[in-house]
Scaffold this motif. Structure first.
Motif, PDB file in Angstrom:
ATOM      1  N   UNK A 278       0.867  -1.167   0.000  1.00  0.00           N
ATOM      2  CA  UNK A 278       0.000   0.000   0.000  1.00  0.00           C
ATOM      3  C   UNK A 278       0.908   1.223   0.000  1.00  0.00           C
ATOM      4  N   UNK A 279       0.938   1.939  -1.133  1.00  0.00           N
ATOM      5  CA  UNK A 279       1.794   3.119  -1.212  1.00  0.00           C
ATOM      6  C   UNK A 279       0.930   4.352  -1.446  1.00  0.00           C
ATOM      7  N   UNK A 280       1.449   5.490  -1.066  1.00  0.00           N
ATOM      8  CA  UNK A 280       0.718   6.753  -1.218  1.00  0.00           C
ATOM      9  C   UNK A 280       1.401   7.588  -2.293  1.00  0.00           C
ATOM     10  N   UNK A 281       0.617   8.010  -3.269  1.00  0.00           N
ATOM     11  CA  UNK A 281       1.168   8.799  -4.370  1.00  0.00           C
ATOM     12  C   UNK A 281       1.547  10.201  -3.868  1.00  0.00           C
ATOM     13  N   UNK A 282       2.625  10.795  -4.426  1.00  0.00           N
ATOM     14  CA  UNK A 282       3.530  10.206  -5.414  1.00  0.00           C
ATOM     15  C   UNK A 282       4.577   9.323  -4.735  1.00  0.00           C
ATOM     16  N   UNK A 283       4.925   8.229  -5.405  1.00  0.00           N
ATOM     17  CA  UNK A 283       5.935   7.326  -4.852  1.00  0.00           C
ATOM     18  C   UNK A 283       6.552   6.509  -5.979  1.00  0.00           C
ATOM     19  N   UNK A 285       8.102   2.763  -6.586  1.00  0.00           N
ATOM     20  CA  UNK A 285       8.305   1.443  -6.001  1.00  0.00           C
ATOM     21  C   UNK A 285       9.505   0.851  -6.726  1.00  0.00           C
ATOM     22  N   UNK A 286      10.636   0.836  -6.035  1.00  0.00           N
ATOM     23  CA  UNK A 286      11.868   0.340  -6.652  1.00  0.00           C
ATOM     24  C   UNK A 286      11.840  -1.184  -6.683  1.00  0.00           C
ATOM     25  N   UNK A 287      12.293  -1.719  -7.821  1.00  0.00           N
ATOM     26  CA  UNK A 287      12.258  -3.165  -8.010  1.00  0.00           C
ATOM     27  C   UNK A 287      13.653  -3.678  -8.391  1.00  0.00           C
ATOM     28  N   UNK A 288      14.658  -3.082  -7.779  1.00  0.00           N
ATOM     29  CA  UNK A 288      16.054  -3.488  -8.009  1.00  0.00           C
ATOM     30  C   UNK A 288      16.427  -3.469  -9.488  1.00  0.00           C
ATOM     31  N   UNK A 289      16.286  -2.331 -10.101  1.00  0.00           N
ATOM     32  CA  UNK A 289      16.701  -2.211 -11.511  1.00  0.00           C
ATOM     33  C   UNK A 289      15.656  -1.529 -12.358  1.00  0.00           C
ATOM     34  N   UNK A 290      14.395  -1.744 -12.045  1.00  0.00           N
ATOM     35  CA  UNK A 290      13.307  -1.017 -12.691  1.00  0.00           C
ATOM     36  C   UNK A 290      12.434  -0.475 -11.564  1.00  0.00           C
ATOM     37  N   UNK A 291      11.429   0.308 -11.923  1.00  0.00           N
ATOM     38  CA  UNK A 291      10.557   0.847 -10.883  1.00  0.00           C
ATOM     39  C   UNK A 291       9.156   1.035 -11.419  1.00  0.00           C
ATOM     40  N   UNK A 292       8.216   1.008 -10.510  1.00  0.00           N
ATOM     41  CA  UNK A 292       6.853   1.384 -10.816  1.00  0.00           C
ATOM     42  C   UNK A 292       6.676   2.780 -10.231  1.00  0.00           C
TER      43      UNK A 292
END
Ligand code: C2O
Ligand code: CU
Length: 467
Positions: A278-283, A285-292
């Motif tokens: 559960x994230x609050x914008x703006x944020x 989400x790092x995925x170790x090389x790419x991000x959302x």
């Protein structure tokens, strides 16, 4: 003179024999028959419980006993096809394949067509505890679907959460090559919030999120909450960390009870595992090389040095059974030693001291409460995945779980770690229980949980190669 020479020669040949004979024996013992039944592997381990005759049933009869028109119908056509810079696989010409969405309680029907995959294909519903005949393991629960053929899966999604699907035929090759997709089960009563998928897969070493090698953006106004469904389809664990405070709503499709706010920590997602954040914008989400990228977040965030420990996250809640009443206790002890596997010399994984195929067959009866101790002294990390069941973590290295019930289907067991997990045997069948670092599985880190009396008409070998 000649006598001495003869004696030397004799000693030499005896010595050779002494060295070679056991080697030949071990080599011979490691040979795997051309085709064999999974349930005939190794030796039965009853975990200290009774040996009951069980009801004789075929895996093929363990289908979904719901007869109505499916609520969700999908056709997935598998192809050998180039994409993402590799000679891989597609479903409906894409990889990842289409995301399957259903609502809790719905009947899902997926028709899998093999248009051009030479080795054959299957689909396994990773994390969905389907009836055994729908589990998609080649040679165990079905035959691999040959080119020009099709197979239809039918199952009810009884549990809302984030799951994924992938081939379970030559899986170490086909999954890496992209034969996979996401399966999202929404709650029966739709939650009004926003959500986004973040399926991570590496194609030939190139990391992607939902198939894109660049950051993926999702719109969200500042202050909006977004449920981000992170799926790790790779063989290694995945570190993810949102910028800003967040909560972990679910692990492996099971809600965390009263998840607290997390700051400055990453979450480690096991190979095959999922977390809903559960994230609050703006944020970001790092995925170790790419991000959302959620909303208008900029910059990128450095990985926090600390990680979230699920053993202590959230608050306790009833688990629905009492592990203290366990009727069977198993040990799944992972080691490694030199020897032969299928006649090939090497360093091979062992389970309870035995290399494949001489591994324990964990044998249960319907209704058993099972406690399993998984320990790892093999020098490597192993993400352990039992099909058809979710297990709850009781202890890690003898330290009791004190947070939310930690239900999991993909559990990272680091070297020198010991986990005690428990589950109820409530889904009859023959269930593979393996490492989800798939090359490890194809190197023999595989065994099965079988229910007494269940037999399979399928054979591993010849056309079926589940790992
Ligand atoms: Cu995700 Cu046996 O697999
Ligand atoms: Cu492994």
């Amino acid at each position: 003179m000649t006598l001495v020479r003869h004696r030397r020669a004799l000693v030499a040949s005896v010595a050779t024999l002494v060295v070679l004979a056991p080697l030949v024996w071990f080599w011979q013992a490691s040979l795997i028959p051309g085709s064999y039944q999974a349930s005939s592997l190794g030796y039965h381990d009853y975990g200290g419980g009774p040996r009951l005759p069980g009801t004789t049933r075929s895996v093929a009869s363990l289908t979904e006993q719901v007869h109505r028109t499916p609520d969700v119908r999908v056709t997935l056509t598998a192809r050998r096809e180039r994409g993402h810079g590799i000679d891989g696989y597609t479903l409906n010409h894409r990889s990842p394949g289409p995301t399957i969405r259903a609502r809790q309680g719905q009947l899902v029907e997926v028709r899998l067509v093999n248009a051009s995959v030479p080795d054959g294909v299957t689909l396994h519903w990773h994390g969905v505890d389907v009836p055994n005949a729908e589990d998609g393991v080649a040679g165990v629960t079905q035959d691999a679907v040959r080119r020009g053929h099709d197979f239809t899966y039918r199952f009810v999604v009884r549990h809302a959460g984030t799951y994924w699907y992938h081939s379970h035929q030559v899986s170490h090759e086909q999954v890496a090559g992209g034969l996979l997709g996401a399966l999202v089960v929404e709650p029966a009563v739709a939650s009004p919030g926003r959500e986004a998928l973040a399926l991570v897969h590496d194609y030939g070493g190139r990391r992607t999120v939902d198939g894109a090698a660049a950051d993926r953006r999702v719109d969200a106004p500042a202050g909006a909450h977004v449920r981000v469904r992170v799926v790790n389809t790779n063989n290694g664990q995945l570190a993810t960390w949102p910028t800003g405070p967040y909560r972990v709503l679910a692990v492996d499709g099971h809600d965390v009870h009263e998840p607290g706010v997390v700051r400055d920590r990453s979450v480690i997602v096991a190979a095959g595992g999922r977390v809903d954040l559960d994230v609050t914008a703006p944020a970001r989400v790092e995925l170790s090389g790419v991000a959302l990228v959620v909303g208008s977040a900029t910059g990128d965030a450095r990985r926090p040095t600390r990680t979230l420990d699920l053993l202590r996250y959230g608050t306790p809640a009833p688990i629905g059974f009492d592990p203290a009443t366990a009727t069977r206790h198993f040990t799944y002890s992972i080691g490694r030693r030199p020897g032969f596997l299928g006649g090939r010399p090497g360093l091979w994984w062992t389970i309870n001291g035995h290399p494949y195929p001489d591994v324990p067959m964990f044998t249960v009866d319907t209704g058993d409460v099972v406690v399993m101790r998984i320990d790892n002294h093999s020098g490597s990390v192993h993400p352990m995945h039992l099909h058809g069941h979710h297990v709850v973590v009781l202890r890690r290295n003898d330290i009791r779980a004190t947070g939310s019930p930690w239900w999991t289907d993909s559990l990272t067991v680091a070297n020198n770690d010991t986990y005690d997990v428990a589950f109820v045997a409530d889904n009859p069948g023959v269930w593979i229980d393996h490492c989800h670092n798939l090359p490890h599985a194809s190197d023999g880190l595989v065994t099965h949980l079988m229910y007494e009396g269940v037999t399979e008409p399928y054979r591993i070998g010849s056309r079926n190669h589940p790992e």
